[in-house]
Design an enzyme around this catalytic site. Structure first.
Site, PDB file in Angstrom:
ATOM      1  N   CYS A  78       2.237  34.705  48.594  1.00 17.75           N
ATOM      2  CA  CYS A  78       2.567  34.416  47.335  1.00 17.75           C
ATOM      3  C   CYS A  78       2.553  34.586  46.451  1.00 17.75           C
ATOM      4  O   CYS A  78       1.948  36.552  45.472  1.00 17.75           O
ATOM      5  CB  CYS A  78       3.565  33.525  47.528  1.00 17.75           C
ATOM      6  N   HIS A 171       4.853  32.230  52.947  1.00 18.81           N
ATOM      7  CA  HIS A 171       4.135  30.813  52.755  1.00 18.81           C
ATOM      8  C   HIS A 171       3.909  30.082  53.363  1.00 18.81           C
ATOM      9  O   HIS A 171       4.326  28.915  54.366  1.00 18.81           O
ATOM     10  CB  HIS A 171       5.054  29.906  51.912  1.00 18.81           C
ATOM     11  N   GLU A 173       1.774  27.996  54.694  1.00 19.97           N
ATOM     12  CA  GLU A 173       0.903  26.651  54.781  1.00 19.97           C
ATOM     13  C   GLU A 173       2.172  25.452  54.370  1.00 19.97           C
ATOM     14  O   GLU A 173       1.534  24.184  54.650  1.00 19.97           O
ATOM     15  CB  GLU A 173       0.324  26.521  52.765  1.00 19.97           C
TER      16      GLU A 173
END
Lengths: 194, 292
Positions: A78, A171, A173
């Site tokens: 990002c 994302h 994560e």
């Protein structure tokens, strides 16, 4: 492996958790000296304007650029993708590291109420679709033939690579699906085939 | 298929603010100063808490024209405050396109019993809390982010510290509880067993937890980070200080290097005078007591 995470601002702890789950050692990188002790670097999501200002204030901008250009494996998510891009089409005054041969629009998929999750097909990480979370995500508007595209959404690349760098508009994560981090470490850090 | 406004999308957005500073602003010019200083987001409101405290009267959602001006003046996300329980203000803010809504005790509450059902919205919400029970109730209503209430507009950090320490102590106690004890404790503090189990498993709140209410100096911001906050809201502390630009920049830097005292000393050195502070005992209105 010692996986550094640029420790300026953003979802640093989220990447840290994933790296631990994959049995590697995460290290926050906040000073120039710390670049020397890492095998790879993650540029997390967060606010790109904040990161750029602090990178410059604390004299990390040129070291970061230097290590990446010298081949340090990097996974950018990002805001990290924005930092590495050649140009931000809709905020041209904002500086970038100009390492990835792409142009992006910041918040190209819209403001937070337009943020979304969707399933992507990413053959390199397996047949099962990958649930990707896009949050005020950057949209790639242009890219050269130096860029390898691993996944696209509505015909726009969202997971790409250029030499030592893997970059995602979304994302990885934020989910429990560790396949993209694992792919990064195997392919970009440990240089395993398959 | 695209799914918008999911829990992952709301909670995940809050994760992006971590290790950052969110600043109160009342106009586009202040928003630009905040962005230039490195704020990760700005909070639009009609008056900063110190002025609400001084001037009195009913504090409401900010003027919509002003919010739109703020949105178009910066590239970082824009938050705005709605009154506790004011569903219509929240719907209007969502329609305008704000990125996050703070259902805030700093404004005059609109409902003496119910908070907004935040699950009905696509836009995520942040809410204040003084203890674990309050935090978990807000999460049950759909809040994707929590902040300490502190005591806004005072420039006095003691209440934020008290709220953060209280939540930390309660989380530590929860971690040691067995299932039966957890059910009993949930009843005692008025919290959902399901979310408390998540707290026990994670050893922290299941959403991002910021400090707010009383941060006035870089050292205050660093203190809250040392106590385990994920980031910091600064209300009156920036634009009621002598030199807002340098204060804003210094607080951002202090959050990055909160555990590096030598850098903190350098960061604090060039900063102008902080806002004037107030003793909690002298206050007529305790904003932290609003919300239920």
């Amino acid at each position: 492996m010692y996986i550094g995470i640029l420790g300026i601002q953003g979802a640093i702890q989220d990447h840290e958790k994933v790296i631990k789950k994959l049995n590697h050692t995460p290290l926050w990188v906040k000073t120039k000296e710390q670049f020397k002790s890492i095998d790879a670097l993650i540029l997390p999501g967060g606010e790109s304007t904040t990161m750029i200002k602090l990178l410059k204030t604390f004299d990390l901008w040129s070291s970061l650029s230097g290590y990446i250009n010298d081949g340090l494996p990097v996974f950018a998510t990002c805001a990290g993708m924005i930092l590495l891009s050649k140009k931000i089409d809709n905020y041209q005054k904002q500086d970038t590291l100009d390492i990835l041969d792409i142009h992006v629009d910041r918040n190209g998929y819209g403001r937070q109420i337009q943020s979304f999750e969707t399933d992507l097909s990413i053959p390199e990480i397996g047949e099962k679709e990958y649930t990707a979370i896009f949050i005020r995500a950057p949209k790639i508007t242009e890219y050269s033939d130096k860029i390898r595209v691993y996944a696209s959404y509505k015909d726009t690349p969202v997971l790409i690579a250029q030499n030592n760098i893997l970059a995602a508009s979304f994302h990885p994560e934020l989910t429990d699906d560790l396949r993209i981090h694992s792919f990064f470490i195997d392919k970009f850090v440990m240089n395993k085939n398959n | 298929m695209e799914k918008k406004g999911t829990w992952n999308v709301k909670k995940g957005f809050a994760e992006m603010f971590k290790n950052g500073v969110i600043m109160d602003v009342t106009n586009a010019e202040q928003a630009k100063i905040a962005q230039e200083a490195g704020a990760v987001s700005v909070m639009a409101l009609e008056r900063v808490p110190a002025d609400i405290r001084k001037e009195g009267g009913v504090a409401r959602m900010a003027n919509i024209k002003l919010i739109k001006e703020i949105i178009s003046s910066v590239s970082i996300p824009v938050m705005a405050k709605a009154r506790i329980g004011h569903i219509a203000e929240a719907q209007i803010l969502q329609a305008v396109g704000v990125d996050f809504i703070d259902e805030s005790e700093v404004l005059t509450p609109a409902d003496d019993k119910y908070h907004i059902n935040k699950r009905d919205f696509t836009v995520p919400f942040v809410c204040g809390a003084r203890n674990l029970g309050e935090a978990v109730r807000r999460i049950s209503e759909g809040a994707a982010m929590i902040r300490t209430k502190g005591e806004a507009g005072t420039g006095n950090i003691i209440e934020a510290v008290k709220h953060m320490r209280t939540v930390n102590e309660e989380i530590r106690a929860v971690k040691l509880m067995n299932d039966a004890e957890l059910v009993h404790y949930a009843k005692e503090i008025g919290a959902s067993v399901e979310i408390l189990s998540q707290v026990r498993e994670l050893g922290r709140l299941p959403v991002v937890n910021f400090a707010a209410g009383g941060v006035a100096t870089p050292a205050d911001a660093a203190l809250m980070m040392l106590l385990g906050c994920d980031g910091v809201f600064v209300g009156s502390g920036i634009f009621k200080s002598k030199d807002p630009k340098s204060m804003a920049k210094a607080i951002v830097e202090a959050v990055m290097y909160y555990n590096d005292p030598e850098r903190l000393a350098q960061i604090s050195e060039g900063v102008g005078e902080a806002m004037e502070g107030l003793e909690i005992e002298t206050l007529d209105v305790r904003m932290e007591e609003r919300g239920w």
